[in-house]
Design an enzyme around this catalytic site. Sequence first.
Site, PDB file in Angstrom:
ATOM      1  N   ASN A   9       1.861  17.421  48.698  1.00  0.00           N
ATOM      2  CA  ASN A   9       2.105  16.054  48.052  1.00  0.00           C
ATOM      3  C   ASN A   9       3.297  16.016  46.711  1.00  0.00           C
ATOM      4  O   ASN A   9       2.644  16.636  45.730  1.00  0.00           O
ATOM      5  CB  ASN A   9       0.381  16.039  47.203  1.00  0.00           C
ATOM      6  N   LYS A  11       4.518  14.640  45.216  1.00  0.00           N
ATOM      7  CA  LYS A  11       4.719  13.610  43.393  1.00  0.00           C
ATOM      8  C   LYS A  11       5.603  13.198  43.089  1.00  0.00           C
ATOM      9  O   LYS A  11       5.730  12.562  44.170  1.00  0.00           O
ATOM     10  CB  LYS A  11       4.235  15.079  42.447  1.00  0.00           C
ATOM     11  N   HIS A  94      -5.868  11.358  43.297  1.00  0.00           N
ATOM     12  CA  HIS A  94      -5.548  12.729  42.515  1.00  0.00           C
ATOM     13  C   HIS A  94      -6.162  12.592  41.353  1.00  0.00           C
ATOM     14  O   HIS A  94      -6.553  11.586  39.899  1.00  0.00           O
ATOM     15  CB  HIS A  94      -4.321  12.539  42.864  1.00  0.00           C
ATOM     16  N   GLU A  96      -3.854  13.537  38.619  1.00  0.00           N
ATOM     17  CA  GLU A  96      -2.984  13.166  37.983  1.00  0.00           C
ATOM     18  C   GLU A  96      -3.600  11.786  37.731  1.00  0.00           C
ATOM     19  O   GLU A  96      -2.967  11.076  36.458  1.00  0.00           O
ATOM     20  CB  GLU A  96      -1.936  13.079  38.661  1.00  0.00           C
ATOM     21  N   GLY A 174      -1.151  22.982  39.777  1.00  0.00           N
ATOM     22  CA  GLY A 174       0.541  22.933  39.322  1.00  0.00           C
ATOM     23  C   GLY A 174       0.284  24.118  37.414  1.00  0.00           C
ATOM     24  O   GLY A 174       1.214  23.803  37.296  1.00  0.00           O
TER      25      GLY A 174
HETATM   26  C1  PEP Z   1      -1.237  18.490  43.868  1.00  0.00           C
HETATM   27  O1  PEP Z   1      -0.766  17.953  43.106  1.00  0.00           O
HETATM   28  O2  PEP Z   1      -3.025  18.343  44.383  1.00  0.00           O
HETATM   29  C2  PEP Z   1      -1.828  20.608  44.059  1.00  0.00           C
HETATM   30  C3  PEP Z   1      -2.581  21.058  44.047  1.00  0.00           C
HETATM   31  O3  PEP Z   1      -0.661  20.486  43.145  1.00  0.00           O
HETATM   32  P1  PEP Z   1      -0.107  22.605  42.840  1.00  0.00           P
HETATM   33  O4  PEP Z   1      -0.606  22.878  44.295  1.00  0.00           O
HETATM   34  O5  PEP Z   1       1.157  22.663  42.658  1.00  0.00           O
HETATM   35  O6  PEP Z   1      -1.081  23.423  42.072  1.00  0.00           O
END
Ligand code: PEP
Length: 254
Positions: A9, A11, A94, A96, A174
């Site tokens: 992902n 983002k 997601h 976010e 994150g």
């Molecule tokens: C994500 O955005 O789905 C995710 C798992 O981010 P990260 O791996 O950066 O924690």
Amino acid sequence: MRQPLVAGNWKMYKTVAEARQLVSELVPGLQAIGGVEKVLCPPFTDLMAVAALLEGSGIGLGAQNLHWEAQGAFTGEISPAMVAEVCKYVIIGHSERRQYFAETDTTVNRKVKAALAQGLTPIVCVGETLAEYEAGRTAEVVSRQIKLGLADLEISEASAGSLVVAYEPVWAIGTGKAATSAGANAVMTDVIRPGLTELFGAAVAQSVRILYGGSVKPDNAKEYFNQSDIDGALVGGASLKAGDFIAITKAAAH
Ligand code: PEP
């Protein structure tokens, strides 16, 4: 047997030029790894350029969102058919999007239905927030997200491979604070698969792939993939570094 799946992902990172550079670094390494389904989910503006670079590579392409309506006056939105013209996968719900764009279990459900109707494979994200985790509400929250987000779908054993769930504890995304592999696996075994069984029956529940997401890195990936109910990973930050994403994908190929 559930084939492992590793999805990146991206983002809101990577211009088209940057995306081309990253894909050129990813393709040879990813192509050399067998037995794993690999998916890249760049921003919308990168999709056409990345699709061209992935053609014939065996690496799948996914979007990070879609709207549930077929078309209309929805400024800024992208329809399921528009996504399906270029992609096979789409990330839905997601955390976010739930946190910053007011997505709910109801809108997630509409999007999942629209994606499936268009022949897309949705990667449906569920997971509890830090406050919910600390209050011991993980099972309650995740089972509600599964029950409502995946309500009224027709999934057969034959089509179960086209539905993917990603368990992503919000407090692990994150943050560098990954969930323990045993803890994540327990949520899948005790909450997500039983929820899927209630909705679709045991055979389908055993065939749907469940990914772990949340600070997956090359040095912890193997631990997750060794767990009985973890079928791959949804990778955020580490998917932006070719070497890291290739190493994580390799770890899934056991
Ligand atoms: C994500 O955005 O789905 C995710 C798992 O981010 P990260 O791996 O950066 O924690």
